[in-house]
Structures are given as structure tokens and as C-alpha cells.
Design a protein around this motif. Structure first.
Motif, PDB file in Angstrom:
ATOM      1  N   LEU A 137       0.853  -1.072  -0.065  1.00 44.29           N
ATOM      2  CA  LEU A 137       0.035  -0.088  -0.138  1.00 44.29           C
ATOM      3  C   LEU A 137       1.026   1.096   0.062  1.00 44.29           C
ATOM      4  O   LEU A 137       0.590   2.235  -0.720  1.00 44.29           O
ATOM      5  CB  LEU A 137      -0.845  -0.029   1.319  1.00 44.29           C
ATOM      6  CG  LEU A 137      -2.110   0.752   1.234  1.00 44.29           C
ATOM      7  CD1 LEU A 137      -3.015   0.741   0.282  1.00 44.29           C
ATOM      8  CD2 LEU A 137      -2.791   0.846   2.447  1.00 44.29           C
ATOM      9  N   PHE A 138       2.030   1.162   0.756  1.00 40.20           N
ATOM     10  CA  PHE A 138       2.923   2.232   0.856  1.00 40.20           C
ATOM     11  C   PHE A 138       3.613   2.475  -0.598  1.00 40.20           C
ATOM     12  O   PHE A 138       3.579   3.653  -1.096  1.00 40.20           O
ATOM     13  CB  PHE A 138       4.003   2.140   1.900  1.00 40.20           C
ATOM     14  CG  PHE A 138       3.739   2.869   2.988  1.00 40.20           C
ATOM     15  CD1 PHE A 138       3.938   4.135   3.162  1.00 40.20           C
ATOM     16  CD2 PHE A 138       3.189   2.153   4.105  1.00 40.20           C
ATOM     17  CE1 PHE A 138       3.806   4.608   4.523  1.00 40.20           C
ATOM     18  CE2 PHE A 138       2.726   2.865   5.341  1.00 40.20           C
ATOM     19  CZ  PHE A 138       3.028   4.242   5.593  1.00 40.20           C
ATOM     20  N   LEU A 140       2.150   1.959  -3.521  1.00 37.53           N
ATOM     21  CA  LEU A 140       1.337   2.245  -4.559  1.00 37.53           C
ATOM     22  C   LEU A 140       1.196   3.694  -4.034  1.00 37.53           C
ATOM     23  O   LEU A 140       0.611   4.509  -5.026  1.00 37.53           O
ATOM     24  CB  LEU A 140       0.028   1.520  -4.027  1.00 37.53           C
ATOM     25  CG  LEU A 140      -0.955   1.144  -5.068  1.00 37.53           C
ATOM     26  CD1 LEU A 140      -0.159   0.311  -6.238  1.00 37.53           C
ATOM     27  CD2 LEU A 140      -2.195   0.635  -4.715  1.00 37.53           C
ATOM     28  N   SER A 141       1.313   4.183  -2.915  1.00 37.83           N
ATOM     29  CA  SER A 141       1.112   5.779  -2.613  1.00 37.83           C
ATOM     30  C   SER A 141       2.241   6.713  -2.576  1.00 37.83           C
ATOM     31  O   SER A 141       2.194   7.763  -2.462  1.00 37.83           O
ATOM     32  CB  SER A 141       0.396   5.702  -1.191  1.00 37.83           C
ATOM     33  OG  SER A 141      -0.392   4.801  -1.054  1.00 37.83           O
ATOM     34  N   MET A 142       3.441   6.128  -3.068  1.00 42.78           N
ATOM     35  CA  MET A 142       4.682   6.689  -3.093  1.00 42.78           C
ATOM     36  C   MET A 142       4.811   7.496  -4.233  1.00 42.78           C
ATOM     37  O   MET A 142       4.860   6.554  -5.311  1.00 42.78           O
ATOM     38  CB  MET A 142       5.742   5.905  -2.850  1.00 42.78           C
ATOM     39  CG  MET A 142       6.482   6.360  -1.491  1.00 42.78           C
ATOM     40  SD  MET A 142       7.869   5.555  -1.241  1.00 42.78           S
ATOM     41  CE  MET A 142       7.385   3.928  -1.058  1.00 42.78           C
ATOM     42  N   GLY A 195       6.291   0.771  -7.582  1.00 41.77           N
ATOM     43  CA  GLY A 195       4.878   0.985  -7.847  1.00 41.77           C
ATOM     44  C   GLY A 195       4.168  -0.421  -8.354  1.00 41.77           C
ATOM     45  O   GLY A 195       3.229  -0.968  -7.776  1.00 41.77           O
ATOM     46  N   ILE A 199       1.480  -3.306  -7.114  1.00 40.97           N
ATOM     47  CA  ILE A 199       0.424  -3.612  -7.794  1.00 40.97           C
ATOM     48  C   ILE A 199       0.235  -5.042  -8.092  1.00 40.97           C
ATOM     49  O   ILE A 199      -0.666  -5.960  -7.926  1.00 40.97           O
ATOM     50  CB  ILE A 199      -0.083  -2.803  -9.069  1.00 40.97           C
ATOM     51  CG1 ILE A 199      -0.152  -1.400  -8.851  1.00 40.97           C
ATOM     52  CG2 ILE A 199      -0.885  -3.540 -10.069  1.00 40.97           C
ATOM     53  CD1 ILE A 199      -0.289  -0.611 -10.156  1.00 40.97           C
ATOM     54  N   ARG A 202      -0.462  -7.125  -5.035  1.00 41.31           N
ATOM     55  CA  ARG A 202      -1.841  -7.215  -4.606  1.00 41.31           C
ATOM     56  C   ARG A 202      -2.701  -7.997  -5.438  1.00 41.31           C
ATOM     57  O   ARG A 202      -3.648  -8.898  -5.088  1.00 41.31           O
ATOM     58  CB  ARG A 202      -2.404  -5.824  -4.487  1.00 41.31           C
ATOM     59  CG  ARG A 202      -1.994  -4.884  -3.281  1.00 41.31           C
ATOM     60  CD  ARG A 202      -1.876  -3.469  -3.612  1.00 41.31           C
ATOM     61  NE  ARG A 202      -3.316  -2.973  -3.960  1.00 41.31           N
ATOM     62  CZ  ARG A 202      -4.221  -2.218  -3.120  1.00 41.31           C
ATOM     63  NH1 ARG A 202      -3.398  -1.818  -1.853  1.00 41.31           N
ATOM     64  NH2 ARG A 202      -5.173  -1.872  -3.520  1.00 41.31           N
ATOM     65  N   MET A 203      -2.422  -8.011  -6.767  1.00 38.13           N
ATOM     66  CA  MET A 203      -3.119  -8.755  -7.796  1.00 38.13           C
ATOM     67  C   MET A 203      -2.905 -10.206  -7.631  1.00 38.13           C
ATOM     68  O   MET A 203      -3.894 -10.945  -7.478  1.00 38.13           O
ATOM     69  CB  MET A 203      -2.384  -8.237  -9.252  1.00 38.13           C
ATOM     70  CG  MET A 203      -3.208  -9.004 -10.198  1.00 38.13           C
ATOM     71  SD  MET A 203      -4.840  -8.278 -10.581  1.00 38.13           S
ATOM     72  CE  MET A 203      -5.345  -9.478 -11.597  1.00 38.13           C
ATOM     73  N   THR A 245      -1.613 -10.228 -17.477  1.00 37.31           N
ATOM     74  CA  THR A 245      -2.225  -9.093 -18.126  1.00 37.31           C
ATOM     75  C   THR A 245      -1.665  -7.978 -17.316  1.00 37.31           C
ATOM     76  O   THR A 245      -1.340  -6.897 -17.855  1.00 37.31           O
ATOM     77  CB  THR A 245      -3.641  -9.051 -18.015  1.00 37.31           C
ATOM     78  OG1 THR A 245      -4.200 -10.447 -18.175  1.00 37.31           O
ATOM     79  CG2 THR A 245      -4.432  -7.877 -19.014  1.00 37.31           C
ATOM     80  N   VAL A 246      -1.790  -7.707 -16.134  1.00 36.09           N
ATOM     81  CA  VAL A 246      -1.306  -6.953 -15.066  1.00 36.09           C
ATOM     82  C   VAL A 246       0.357  -6.518 -15.505  1.00 36.09           C
ATOM     83  O   VAL A 246       0.815  -5.294 -15.753  1.00 36.09           O
ATOM     84  CB  VAL A 246      -1.471  -7.300 -13.789  1.00 36.09           C
ATOM     85  CG1 VAL A 246      -0.677  -5.869 -12.936  1.00 36.09           C
ATOM     86  CG2 VAL A 246      -2.975  -7.243 -13.483  1.00 36.09           C
ATOM     87  N   LEU A 249       0.525  -4.817 -18.856  1.00 31.31           N
ATOM     88  CA  LEU A 249       0.265  -3.095 -18.809  1.00 31.31           C
ATOM     89  C   LEU A 249       1.207  -2.478 -18.008  1.00 31.31           C
ATOM     90  O   LEU A 249       1.541  -1.609 -18.082  1.00 31.31           O
ATOM     91  CB  LEU A 249      -1.271  -3.198 -17.934  1.00 31.31           C
ATOM     92  CG  LEU A 249      -2.293  -3.816 -18.975  1.00 31.31           C
ATOM     93  CD1 LEU A 249      -3.714  -3.922 -18.129  1.00 31.31           C
ATOM     94  CD2 LEU A 249      -2.734  -2.939 -20.203  1.00 31.31           C
TER      95      LEU A 249
ATOM     96  N   HIS B   7      -1.021   3.538 -11.892  1.00 34.75           N
ATOM     97  CA  HIS B   7      -1.359   3.156 -10.483  1.00 34.75           C
ATOM     98  C   HIS B   7      -2.756   2.631  -9.980  1.00 34.75           C
ATOM     99  O   HIS B   7      -3.134   2.537  -9.148  1.00 34.75           O
ATOM    100  CB  HIS B   7      -0.824   4.279  -9.601  1.00 34.75           C
ATOM    101  CG  HIS B   7       0.542   4.381  -9.321  1.00 34.75           C
ATOM    102  ND1 HIS B   7       1.234   3.324  -8.651  1.00 34.75           N
ATOM    103  CD2 HIS B   7       1.527   5.233  -9.618  1.00 34.75           C
ATOM    104  CE1 HIS B   7       2.345   3.553  -8.724  1.00 34.75           C
ATOM    105  NE2 HIS B   7       2.726   4.871  -9.209  1.00 34.75           N
ATOM    106  N   VAL B 285      -2.003  10.547   0.160  1.00 37.34           N
ATOM    107  CA  VAL B 285      -2.518   9.465  -1.147  1.00 37.34           C
ATOM    108  C   VAL B 285      -2.705   8.245  -0.473  1.00 37.34           C
ATOM    109  O   VAL B 285      -3.591   7.490  -0.822  1.00 37.34           O
ATOM    110  CB  VAL B 285      -1.114   9.376  -2.197  1.00 37.34           C
ATOM    111  CG1 VAL B 285      -1.401   8.102  -2.993  1.00 37.34           C
ATOM    112  CG2 VAL B 285      -0.740  10.645  -3.034  1.00 37.34           C
ATOM    113  N   LEU B 286      -1.921   7.923   0.435  1.00 44.52           N
ATOM    114  CA  LEU B 286      -2.258   6.810   1.362  1.00 44.52           C
ATOM    115  C   LEU B 286      -3.665   6.719   2.115  1.00 44.52           C
ATOM    116  O   LEU B 286      -4.222   5.789   2.091  1.00 44.52           O
ATOM    117  CB  LEU B 286      -1.063   6.441   2.527  1.00 44.52           C
ATOM    118  CG  LEU B 286      -0.954   5.106   3.264  1.00 44.52           C
ATOM    119  CD1 LEU B 286      -0.407   4.132   2.290  1.00 44.52           C
ATOM    120  CD2 LEU B 286      -0.026   5.361   4.486  1.00 44.52           C
ATOM    121  N   ASN B 289      -6.014   6.191  -0.816  1.00 46.39           N
ATOM    122  CA  ASN B 289      -6.005   4.426  -1.086  1.00 46.39           C
ATOM    123  C   ASN B 289      -6.727   3.581   0.125  1.00 46.39           C
ATOM    124  O   ASN B 289      -7.222   2.623  -0.404  1.00 46.39           O
ATOM    125  CB  ASN B 289      -4.560   4.201  -1.350  1.00 46.39           C
ATOM    126  CG  ASN B 289      -4.035   4.524  -2.764  1.00 46.39           C
ATOM    127  OD1 ASN B 289      -4.939   4.478  -3.624  1.00 46.39           O
ATOM    128  ND2 ASN B 289      -2.787   4.649  -2.735  1.00 46.39           N
TER     129      ASN B 289
END
Lengths: 318, 305
Positions: A137-138, A140-142, A195, A199, A202-203, A245-246, A249, B7, B285-286, B289
Motif C-alpha cells: 500500500l505504501f 502504491l502511494s509513493m 509501484g 500492484i 496485490r493482484m 495481463t497486469v 500493462l 497506479h 495519497v495513502l 487509497n
């Protein structure tokens, strides 16, 4: 399968035309006179006229478009306003730098993402799962450009370690800029790949959990198949289909993300070329490079769709 | 074609809940969703932080000791201290106060670009899904074209055309988020459209506009809410990226991405200049999300209460 590939290729044609029109329009949508902008505010009239003539800006728009596309198909994307060199020449080796950067990042991201995803899924709600997903999650958010700056500070400029740490005195292990040597490649690849790793992790986790919940996995377990084999041979194989697929992409998306990473690490790829050319108002280069990246992305997506179809023969044609 | 932006992992987008006009299900569903959401710790933390940032954005600027653009060259590049919590930048400006003043900007950019992008995307998606046929294929082909520019490249191209400013960044990020919404809404519209009560409405002579806005839209709000929340996170990342590249907010605006770009030049002797604006972006952003993930689970009829 062959029919599908042909149809899928035909489907991309309108996209390619649309992309080329959009890229072509860029120069004409800029408020004001493109020739004047490129020449500079205070440029003499003849110079502006010269540029206009050279770029064919006096022709009607459709004529300009078709001549742009006609040339582009033959590999001529015009000339740089800055260096006078051909745009294709400017892109030249930079193309491979960006592809390499995106490719290495994808490989690292797949490796880390898959491992993390499988660990998380097989130990659902455990401490490992929770912490891995929190890290994801971090990730993804950075903002990746910030991560890049931090990595430069920690591992290129380096942090002095206290004297009780044996053997190493600081952490300046890598180079903060450039591309080519191992020391230069590591940090940009981590920056760009984080990032995507998040993803993919998680996927993979959610895809694995879906598969593990299915009947045939229970059957395999009931038959007494070893858990390792259930997970790696039976479950992972099917769980990977959506992940493929992911991954494709992501690779495509990273071509766009490379703009920021290349800027942070002064990597001389297409992303940095776009930014430098935007700053210098060198529109032919901006247009040409964006066109090349978009075409590459469309092409990668095409391959991904074909691969996906190949892996999952159950998808019906429409 | 199956694309996705950098993202966004809309791996488990929500199916629209099955409408049953007799028992006012909408109200009931919202109650269930809210109950599920309340039990989701990470979503609640995310929501709490969003609220916190909104409050900071509104009242924060009145509470800071230093003005965000007051320069004090004697005090430049100072490390964090009791005086300057996050240190000072190369002009001696207080970084803490600049971050507080930038909070509102960041939230507004995220919010408005998603509002604009979602509105256009929803309209296109509903029209495409509802009318189908040629209208649909034209709209969706156009979305494919927008999706052919990976990551922030589309926003970058648009900002190049429009010129660098915060408003143009909002427009650029909004345009690049249109396709995601159009696709999700189109998919949901297609599945709601098939339901019998829509046929019934048509038989009763309801107009298309009425059916779309009164009967389809209310039933596809859940995937939109989830996507919008997650998209605010993406939008903030893209917008700060553009500002970092010098194509967004112009100095001396205390925009976080632009502040990071300043900090870049002082990594050797004053790394804190780049550290704090980045942490601020991560935090916001966190939060979005976390809330978005929670909303997705809460709206998903498959997850248990």
C-alpha cells in the motif's frame, strides 16, 4: 487463434490513427503561433517565417497531417529545432535506454510482486500477510520521483554509519545519475519498479485467494496432494493468468513513468528527452517521442492481449 | 482492449447491486455498506486522515507562525528545530508552514480533477452503455486512443499544449482520468440496462433521460464512488509529478511537488528540504487509497459483514 490475432491487429488501426492525429494536433493546439513560440518571443520576422516554411505550417491542416504521417511511416519524424538533427536520430539510442529501464523494472517488480503475493495469499491474515500488504500500500502511494530522491540520498550520497558497524563506513554504494553500469542502473530500476511491484503483489494475492477457494484445490488437498504442490503446481498456474495481463500493462505504464524516473536520475532516455524538449519548446522532438512511446505502448498491449488469449483459451471471441 | 493506467488496479471493481424497486434497497444497501466500512479499520484510518487533512487545509493557514513565502536568507537550509519544525528551504522559508499552506492546494487539485474527469467519463460511459451501437463504439474507440498514452504521458502532453499552471494541471489530469470512468460506468450501465425494470420503464413510456438519470445512475454509484476515491490518490500523484517537472504550479506556490523539485538541488547538504513534502504526499495519497480499498470491500456483496 490466427483469426483473433488478425482481428486484434485491425482493431488497433483506428487507435493508431487517433493517436497520430492527437500528437499531430499538439503543435496546433498551443495558443498562439507555433512558429513564433519555437523561434522565441523576440525573434525577427524572417526567422519565424523561415520556421513556418520549413515545417510547412502554411499548408492547410489536412495536408500537413498527411505529410506528417506519410513521413512518419517512412521513419521521418522531422528535425529537432534545437540541434537540427533528425528526430529519429535524437530518439535513437534513447529508445533502448527507456525500454531497458522499463524492462528491468518490470522484471524486478514481477519477481518481488509474485513472491510477496504468494506469501500473502498462502498465509492469509498472518503477520507476514498484513505487513506485506501494508508495504504494498505504501509502494502504491509513493510518488516515484520522491522515492528516487530518497534512494539517491540514502544509497548514492550515502549515510555515514556509526563506527561499531564492521567493514562499511557509509552507504554510498550506487551512482546518483546516468545509465549503463550496474551501479547506475540499480536505483532507477527500484524507483520505477516499486509501484508495479506493489500492484503485482496485490493482484497476485487476490487472484491466488480466488483460486485457492475453488473446488479443484479442495479436491487436490483431499486426495492428499502435498500442500507445496497444491500451491505451486495447481493454484499458482491458474492464478497467474490475470497477473500476466497486469504485468504487460505495467511494462507499458512504466514507459510513461520513466519520464519522472529519468528526470530524477538524469538518465538519457526518451522520458528525459521529452521533458528537455518541452522546456526548449522543441515541438518536433516532443511530438515524435510521444508518438514513439504511445506506439510502443499500443504494441505491448497488443502482445499482452494475444498472450492472455493464448493462456486462457476459455475467453470467447466477443 | 484491456488497458489500465499506471497506479490503478481495478482488479476487483464492484458489480452494481441488484436493484429491487419494491423494498427501497438503495437505503438498505447504504446502511450495510456503512456498517461494513465502520468495521474496516484501515478504511476508517484513511477516512480519519482525509478529514484531518481537510481541517488542516481550512484552519491550518491561520495557525502557522511563518508566512509560506516569507524569505529569510540568513536562515536558509536550516535543519528541523523547535523554531522550524521541518527546517527551512533555500530561501529560508519555513517548510512546515509551506506544507500546511500547500495542503489545500493538493486536496483541491485531486478533488477537482477527479470531479471534472469523472463527470465527463460518467456521461460518456452511460451514453455509450445505454445507447450502444455506433455511439458506443465511437466513444469507446476514443477512450482507447486516450488510453494509448501510458502513465502521465497524456497529462504531460496536455499540459505542454495548455502551458504550465495549476489550473491546467487539473484539466490535464482530469482528461487523462476520463477513460477509466467511462469504461467502468459503461460496464455497469450495460449490466443494469439488461434488468427487467428498465424494460418496464421503457414500456411505460419513460424518456431516455429519465431512465438514465433516475433509474440507471443511482444503481451504478458504488463503482463510481470507489473509483473516484482511488482516483483522487492517482490524481494527486500525477499532479505533483507534473509540478515536480516544472510544468504545474509555478514558484513561489507552496505546492508539494514543486517543493520537492526545489529540494532536489540540496540533497547533499539539506536532505530535509526534499524529505517532508514527499512524506506529505505519501500521507495524503495513502489515506485516499486506504479509504478507497475499504469502500471497494464494503460495496462488494461477496465480502461478509
Amino acid at each position: 487463434m490466427f483469426k483473433f490475432i488478425i482481428r486484434r491487429i485491425i482493431q488497433t488501426i483506428p487507435v493508431l490513427i487517433g493517436v497520430s492525429i492527437l500528437v499531430f494536433s499538439m503543435m496546433h493546439l498551443v495558443p498562439g503561433d507555433p512558429a513564433q513560440i519555437m523561434a522565441g518571443e523576440s525573434a525577427p520576422k524572417e526567422q519565424v517565417e523561415n520556421i513556418r516554411e520549413r515545417l510547412g505550417l502554411n499548408e492547410p491542416l489536412p495536408v500537413q497531417y498527411f505529410s506528417y504521417i506519410g513521413d512518419a511511416i517512412q521513419g521521418d519524424l522531422g528535425n529537432s529545432m534545437r540541434s537540427g538533427r533528425e528526430v529519429t536520430e535524437e530518439i535513437g539510442t534513447r529508445f533502448w535506454v527507456t525500454v531497458e529501464l522499463a524492462l528491468y523494472s518490470t522484471i524486478v517488480a514481477v519477481f518481488i510482486g509474485l513472491i510477496a503475493g504468494v506469501i500473502s495469499a498462502t498465509r492469509k491474515y498472518s503477520f507476514a500477510d498484513t505487513s506485506l500488504m501494508l508495504i504494498a500500500l505504501f509502494g502504491l502511494s509513493m510518488p516515484n520521483f520522491w522515492l528516487g530522491l530518497m534512494l539517491i540520498q540514502w544509497f548514492a550520497i550515502g549515510i555515514d554509519l556509526p563506527s561499531w558497524v564492521p567493514f562499511i563506513s557509509d552507504t554510498s554504494w550506487f551512482k546518483p545519475s546516468g545509465w549503463g553500469s550496474f551501479q547506475q542502473v540499480v536505483l532507477p530500476v527500484i524507483t520505477l519498479g516499486t509501484g508495479s511491484a506493489a500492484i503485482i503483489a496485490r493482484m497476485t494475492r487476490s487472484s491466488m485467494l480466488d483460486v485457492i477457494g475453488q473446488d479443484y484445490i479442495r479436491t487436490a488437498r483431499a486426495k492428499g496432494v502435498k500442500e507445496r504442490i497444491v500451491i505451486y503446481r495447481h493454484a499458482l498456474k491458474n492464478a497467474l493468468i490475470p497477473v500476466v495481463t497486469v504485468v504487460g500493462l505495467q511494462f507499458g505504464g512504466l514507459l510513461g513513468g520513466a519520464v519522472l524516473t529519468e528526470t530524477v536520475f538524469a538518465v538519457n532516455g526518451m522520458g528525459k528527452l521529452i521533458i528537455d524538449s518541452i522546456m526548449a519548446r522543441d515541438f518536433p522532438v516532443v511530438q515524435g517521442t510521444i508518438l514513439v512511446v504511445a506506439l510502443l505502448f499500443v504494441f505491448v498491449n497488443l502482445l499482452v492481449d494475444i498472450a492472455y488469449r493464448f493462456l486462457n483459451k476459455r475467453i470467447d471471441l466477443d | 482492449m484491456s488497458h489500465s493506467t499506471e497506479h490503478i488496479d481495478n482488479t476487483r471493481t464492484v458489480e452494481p447491486s441488484n436493484p429491487n424497486p419494491n423494498s427501497n434497497p438503495r437505503f438498505k444497501n447504504w446502511k450495510i455498506v456503512f456498517r461494513k466500512l465502520k468495521k474496516n479499520k484501515s478504511a476508517m484510518i484513511g477516512g480519519f486522515f482525509i478529514l484531518f487533512f481537510i481541517i488542516v487545509a481550512i484552519i491550518g493557514p491561520f495557525l502557522t507562525t511563518y508566512a509560506p513565502d516569507t524569505q529569510n536568507l540568513v536562515n536558509k537550509l536550516q535543519t528541523p528545530s523547535g523554531e522550524h519544525w521541518f527546517g527551512t528551504d533555500n530561501f529560508g522559508r519555513d517548510i512546515f508552514s509551506r506544507i500546511i499552506h500547500g495542503t489545500g492546494l493538493t486536496l483541491l487539485v485531486g478533488f477537482f480533477s477527479v470531479l471534472l474527469g469523472a463527470t465527463i467519463g460518467i456521461l460518456l460511459g452511460i451514453i455509450g452503455g445505454y445507447y450502444g451501437g455506433r455511439t458506443d463504439s465511437i466513444i469507446m474507440r476514443f477512450m482507447d486512443i486516450l488510453l494509448a498514452f501510458p502513465g502521465i504521458l497524456l497529462a504531460l502532453a496536455i499540459v505542454t499544449v495548455l502551458g504550465g499552471s495549476l489550473v491546467n494541471v487539473i484539466i490535464a489530469v482530469a482528461i487523462s482520468s476520463i477513460p477509466v470512468f467511462a469504461r467502468i460506468v459503461r460496464g455497469s450501465t450495460l449490466s443494469v440496462k439488461k434488468l427487467e425494470y428498465i424494460d418496464a420503464m421503457k414500456a411505460l413510456g419513460a424518456s431516455d433521460t429519465r431512465i438514465i438519470f433516475k433509474h440507471i445512475f443511482p444503481n451504478i454509484t458504488s463503482p463510481i464512488i470507489v473509483q473516484a476515491t482511488l482516483n483522487i490518490a492517482t490524481a494527486i500523484l500525477s499532479a505533483s509529478g507534473l509540478s515536480f517537472l516544472g510544468l504545474g504550479a509555478q514558484p513561489p506556490t507552496p505546492e508539494w511537488g514543486a517543493m520537492l523539485s526545489d529540494g532536489r538541488n540540496f540533497l547533499y547538504n539539506a536532505p530535509h528540504v526534499a524529505l517532508f513534502p514527499g512524506l506529505a504526499i505519501v500521507a495524503v495519497v495513502l489515506a485516499f487509497n486506504m479509504l478507497g480499498d475499504g469502500l471497494r470491500d464494503a460495496f462488494d456483496p461477496k465480502t461478509k459483514e
